[in-house]
Scaffold this active site. Structure first.
Site, PDB file in Angstrom:
ATOM      1  N   ASN A   1     -23.370  -6.006 -56.703  1.00 41.05           N
ATOM      2  CA  ASN A   1     -22.809  -4.793 -56.103  1.00 41.05           C
ATOM      3  C   ASN A   1     -23.128  -4.733 -54.616  1.00 41.05           C
ATOM      4  O   ASN A   1     -24.167  -5.202 -54.169  1.00 41.05           O
ATOM      5  CB  ASN A   1     -23.358  -3.549 -56.812  1.00 41.05           C
ATOM      6  CG  ASN A   1     -22.962  -3.533 -58.276  1.00 41.05           C
ATOM      7  OD1 ASN A   1     -22.061  -4.278 -58.666  1.00 41.05           O
ATOM      8  ND2 ASN A   1     -23.614  -2.719 -59.076  1.00 41.05           N
TER       9      ASN A   1
ATOM     10  N   ASP B   1     -22.936  -1.757 -52.940  1.00 37.31           N
ATOM     11  CA  ASP B   1     -23.017  -0.335 -52.603  1.00 37.31           C
ATOM     12  C   ASP B   1     -24.400   0.155 -52.174  1.00 37.31           C
ATOM     13  O   ASP B   1     -24.552   1.300 -51.744  1.00 37.31           O
ATOM     14  CB  ASP B   1     -22.489   0.514 -53.777  1.00 37.31           C
ATOM     15  CG  ASP B   1     -23.178   0.192 -55.105  1.00 37.31           C
ATOM     16  OD1 ASP B   1     -24.377  -0.148 -55.107  1.00 37.31           O
ATOM     17  OD2 ASP B   1     -22.510   0.290 -56.164  1.00 37.31           O
TER      18      ASP B   1
ATOM     19  N   HIS C   1     -23.537 -10.445 -53.068  1.00 33.65           N
ATOM     20  CA  HIS C   1     -22.195 -10.341 -52.484  1.00 33.65           C
ATOM     21  C   HIS C   1     -22.185  -9.493 -51.209  1.00 33.65           C
ATOM     22  O   HIS C   1     -21.133  -9.014 -50.803  1.00 33.65           O
ATOM     23  CB  HIS C   1     -21.216  -9.786 -53.523  1.00 33.65           C
ATOM     24  CG  HIS C   1     -20.951 -10.746 -54.653  1.00 33.65           C
ATOM     25  ND1 HIS C   1     -20.329 -10.387 -55.829  1.00 33.65           N
ATOM     26  CD2 HIS C   1     -21.227 -12.068 -54.787  1.00 33.65           C
ATOM     27  CE1 HIS C   1     -20.243 -11.447 -56.632  1.00 33.65           C
ATOM     28  NE2 HIS C   1     -20.791 -12.465 -56.022  1.00 33.65           N
TER      29      HIS C   1
ATOM     30  N   CYS D   1     -19.884  -9.614 -36.638  1.00 35.90           N
ATOM     31  CA  CYS D   1     -18.711 -10.099 -35.911  1.00 35.90           C
ATOM     32  C   CYS D   1     -18.230 -11.398 -36.558  1.00 35.90           C
ATOM     33  O   CYS D   1     -19.008 -12.341 -36.710  1.00 35.90           O
ATOM     34  CB  CYS D   1     -19.045 -10.323 -34.441  1.00 35.90           C
ATOM     35  SG  CYS D   1     -17.707 -11.180 -33.587  1.00 35.90           S
TER      36      CYS D   1
ATOM     37  N   CYS E   1     -18.704 -14.321 -33.603  1.00 38.69           N
ATOM     38  CA  CYS E   1     -19.993 -14.835 -33.121  1.00 38.69           C
ATOM     39  C   CYS E   1     -21.132 -14.550 -34.092  1.00 38.69           C
ATOM     40  O   CYS E   1     -22.241 -15.043 -33.897  1.00 38.69           O
ATOM     41  CB  CYS E   1     -20.316 -14.278 -31.733  1.00 38.69           C
ATOM     42  SG  CYS E   1     -20.722 -12.523 -31.756  1.00 38.69           S
TER      43      CYS E   1
ATOM     44  N   CYS F   1     -16.064  -6.843 -30.977  1.00 44.14           N
ATOM     45  CA  CYS F   1     -17.337  -7.248 -30.400  1.00 44.14           C
ATOM     46  C   CYS F   1     -17.086  -7.585 -28.929  1.00 44.14           C
ATOM     47  O   CYS F   1     -15.959  -7.984 -28.591  1.00 44.14           O
ATOM     48  CB  CYS F   1     -17.767  -8.491 -31.198  1.00 44.14           C
ATOM     49  SG  CYS F   1     -19.302  -9.238 -30.694  1.00 44.14           S
TER      50      CYS F   1
ATOM     51  N   CYS G   1     -17.679 -10.169 -27.544  1.00 41.36           N
ATOM     52  CA  CYS G   1     -17.215 -11.568 -27.479  1.00 41.36           C
ATOM     53  C   CYS G   1     -15.707 -11.676 -27.721  1.00 41.36           C
ATOM     54  O   CYS G   1     -15.123 -12.751 -27.579  1.00 41.36           O
ATOM     55  CB  CYS G   1     -17.968 -12.433 -28.502  1.00 41.36           C
ATOM     56  SG  CYS G   1     -17.304 -12.312 -30.174  1.00 41.36           S
TER      57      CYS G   1
ATOM     58  N   GLY H   1     -23.806  -4.397 -66.993  1.00 39.40           N
ATOM     59  CA  GLY H   1     -22.594  -3.921 -66.335  1.00 39.40           C
ATOM     60  C   GLY H   1     -21.822  -4.963 -65.560  1.00 39.40           C
ATOM     61  O   GLY H   1     -21.229  -4.658 -64.530  1.00 39.40           O
TER      62      GLY H   1
ATOM     63  N   PRO I   1     -20.701  -1.953 -72.525  1.00 41.28           N
ATOM     64  CA  PRO I   1     -19.908  -1.377 -73.622  1.00 41.28           C
ATOM     65  C   PRO I   1     -18.940  -2.392 -74.221  1.00 41.28           C
ATOM     66  O   PRO I   1     -18.456  -2.212 -75.336  1.00 41.28           O
ATOM     67  CB  PRO I   1     -19.119  -0.238 -72.960  1.00 41.28           C
ATOM     68  CG  PRO I   1     -19.553  -0.151 -71.559  1.00 41.28           C
ATOM     69  CD  PRO I   1     -20.395  -1.336 -71.222  1.00 41.28           C
TER      70      PRO I   1
HETATM   71  P1  OAD Z   1     -16.131  -6.153 -63.341  1.00 39.73           P
HETATM   72  O1  OAD Z   1     -15.223  -5.036 -62.966  1.00 39.73           O
HETATM   73  O2  OAD Z   1     -15.546  -7.507 -63.468  1.00 39.73           O
HETATM   74  O3  OAD Z   1     -16.877  -5.834 -64.706  1.00 39.73           O
HETATM   75  C1  OAD Z   1     -17.533  -4.609 -64.923  1.00 39.73           C
HETATM   76  C2  OAD Z   1     -18.229  -4.699 -66.263  1.00 39.73           C
HETATM   77  O4  OAD Z   1     -18.978  -3.516 -66.442  1.00 39.73           O
HETATM   78  C3  OAD Z   1     -17.302  -4.840 -67.470  1.00 39.73           C
HETATM   79  O5  OAD Z   1     -17.775  -5.847 -68.315  1.00 39.73           O
HETATM   80  C4  OAD Z   1     -17.389  -3.457 -68.143  1.00 39.73           C
HETATM   81  O6  OAD Z   1     -17.260  -3.548 -69.562  1.00 39.73           O
HETATM   82  C5  OAD Z   1     -18.786  -3.036 -67.760  1.00 39.73           C
HETATM   83  N1  OAD Z   1     -19.010  -1.575 -67.680  1.00 39.73           N
HETATM   84  C6  OAD Z   1     -18.126  -0.609 -67.370  1.00 39.73           C
HETATM   85  N2  OAD Z   1     -18.739   0.584 -67.329  1.00 39.73           N
HETATM   86  C7  OAD Z   1     -20.044   0.360 -67.606  1.00 39.73           C
HETATM   87  C8  OAD Z   1     -21.212   1.182 -67.688  1.00 39.73           C
HETATM   88  N3  OAD Z   1     -21.149   2.497 -67.446  1.00 39.73           N
HETATM   89  N4  OAD Z   1     -22.387   0.601 -68.008  1.00 39.73           N
HETATM   90  C9  OAD Z   1     -22.463  -0.727 -68.238  1.00 39.73           C
HETATM   91  N5  OAD Z   1     -21.405  -1.563 -68.162  1.00 39.73           N
HETATM   92  C10 OAD Z   1     -20.221  -1.024 -67.843  1.00 39.73           C
HETATM   93  O7  OAD Z   1     -17.329  -6.151 -62.251  1.00 39.73           O
HETATM   94  P2  OAD Z   1     -18.371  -7.313 -61.915  1.00 39.73           P
HETATM   95  O8  OAD Z   1     -18.749  -8.092 -63.113  1.00 39.73           O
HETATM   96  O9  OAD Z   1     -19.444  -6.689 -61.113  1.00 39.73           O
HETATM   97  O10 OAD Z   1     -16.995  -9.821 -56.243  1.00 39.73           O
HETATM   98  O11 OAD Z   1     -17.497  -8.221 -60.956  1.00 39.73           O
HETATM   99  C11 OAD Z   1     -18.092  -9.330 -60.359  1.00 39.73           C
HETATM  100  C12 OAD Z   1     -17.514  -9.553 -58.995  1.00 39.73           C
HETATM  101  O12 OAD Z   1     -16.080  -9.621 -59.085  1.00 39.73           O
HETATM  102  C13 OAD Z   1     -17.758  -8.431 -58.006  1.00 39.73           C
HETATM  103  O13 OAD Z   1     -19.032  -8.494 -57.389  1.00 39.73           O
HETATM  104  C14 OAD Z   1     -16.662  -8.660 -57.010  1.00 39.73           C
HETATM  105  C15 OAD Z   1     -15.508  -8.891 -57.943  1.00 39.73           C
HETATM  106  O14 OAD Z   1     -14.456  -9.625 -57.434  1.00 39.73           O
HETATM  107  C16 OAD Z   1     -16.667  -9.896 -54.951  1.00 39.73           C
HETATM  108  O15 OAD Z   1     -16.029  -9.029 -54.379  1.00 39.73           O
HETATM  109  C17 OAD Z   1     -17.158 -11.140 -54.281  1.00 39.73           C
END
Ligand code: OAD
Length: 251
Positions: free
Chosen positions: A100, A102, A117, A125, A128, A146, A148, A185, A212
């Site tokens: 994440n 965030d 990530h 920038c 540079c 920037c 530059c 998650g 879930p």
């Molecule tokens: P996804 O959107 O691919 O998956 C989210 C997961 O969280 C799913 O398996 C859901 O079932 C689960 N989920 C949803 N609500 C939940 C909750 N309240 N508690 C627990 N699990 C829950 O997101 P990521 O796996 O984080 O990369 O995605 C990986 C990467 O793909 C991200 O970091 C991003 C994206 O493209 C970049 O941007 C480089």
């Protein structure tokens, strides 16, 4: 269902690695990527989350990230983030490895947060590499430049880009040396991050998934707990507290 084995293992663990994805922030109102209505169902990552898109249309990409920043800056850590931070009461070393961007694990008080990530609250920038982490840029409507001459971009990893080497190296170390790895998650499909729980398994860790839904990791994990992070993680904390009281009284 949380097993007694897991709680006992947690009370004896030296190092726990918590590997997290977008699902952990879902209960804070930050959209996931692959759910119905998730970010990648509405927007095309190839048009927004890669360097070629930014070079071709920096303003469009900047605006999209500013909209996401607005959501993130208004979001607060939820019970899941707080419970993950709270594990530090029970385990000498807790390492949070997150996909994440965030910053909510840090805001919840986790001491070691490895951001694979990047972080949407930061910038650099494109030309540079100078960093621009000042908060004013987070509300800037026009893509800033920037001195530059380069355009300033969010400090997030885009498709086709390498993960920051210090982050992935430390994450792999924590996956190899931990006693327990939680995968919370995440859809477990984006590599190289998705390899971390498998690395932990190969290194002898107890691997627990909290989600879930099923994922490709489910069949490999020692335990797969079907539930949300904001419910399951606080429940684990409650059970740990119950275990701790008798041992403290017996001293
Ligand atoms: P996804 O959107 O691919 O998956 C989210 C997961 O969280 C799913 O398996 C859901 O079932 C689960 N989920 C949803 N609500 C939940 C909750 N309240 N508690 C627990 N699990 C829950 O997101 P990521 O796996 O984080 O990369 O995605 C990986 C990467 O793909 C991200 O970091 C991003 C994206 O493209 C970049 O941007 C480089």
């Amino acid at each position: 269902m949380i097993s007694r084995t897991l709680i006992e293992r947690l009370t004896n663990a030296r190092l726990v690695t918590v590997f997290t994805g977008a699902g952990v922030s879902a209960e804070s109102g930050v959209a996931t990527f692959r759910a119905q209505g998730g970010l990648w169902s509405k927007f095309k990552p190839e048009e927004l989350a890669n360097l070629d898109a930014f070079l071709a249309n920096p303003q469009m990409v900047w605006e999209w990230y500013q909209a996401r920043r607005e959501v993130v800056l208004n979001a607060k850590p939820n019970d899941g983030h707080h419970a993950i931070a709270g594990l530090e009461e029970f385990v000498p070393h807790v390492s949070v490895v997150t996909q994440n961007i965030d910053g909510l694990h840090t805001e919840a008080g986790s001491s070691e947060v490895i951001e694979l990530h990047g972080n949407i609250r930061k910038n650099f920038c494109q030309n540079c590499g100078v960093r621009y982490d000042d908060l004013e840029l987070l509300t800037e409507h026009h893509v800033p430049s920037c001195p530059c001459g380069g355009n300033i971009r969010p400090d997030v990893v885009w498709f086709g880009e390498l993960l920051p080497s210090t982050a992935i190296e430390l994450a792999e170390k924590r996956a190899k040396e931990c006693n327990i790895l939680f995968s919370v998650g995440t859809s477990s499909i984006v590599w190289p991050a998705a390899g971390l729980p498998l690395l932990a398994l190969d290194s002898g860790a107890y691997v627990v998934e909290i989600n879930p839904a099923q994922t490709p990791l489910t069949r490999h994990a020692h335990e797969s707990i079907r539930g949300t992070s904001g419910v399951v993680m606080p429940e684990i904390m409650r059970l740990l507290r119950e275990m701790k009281i008798p041992s403290e009284l017996s001293k």
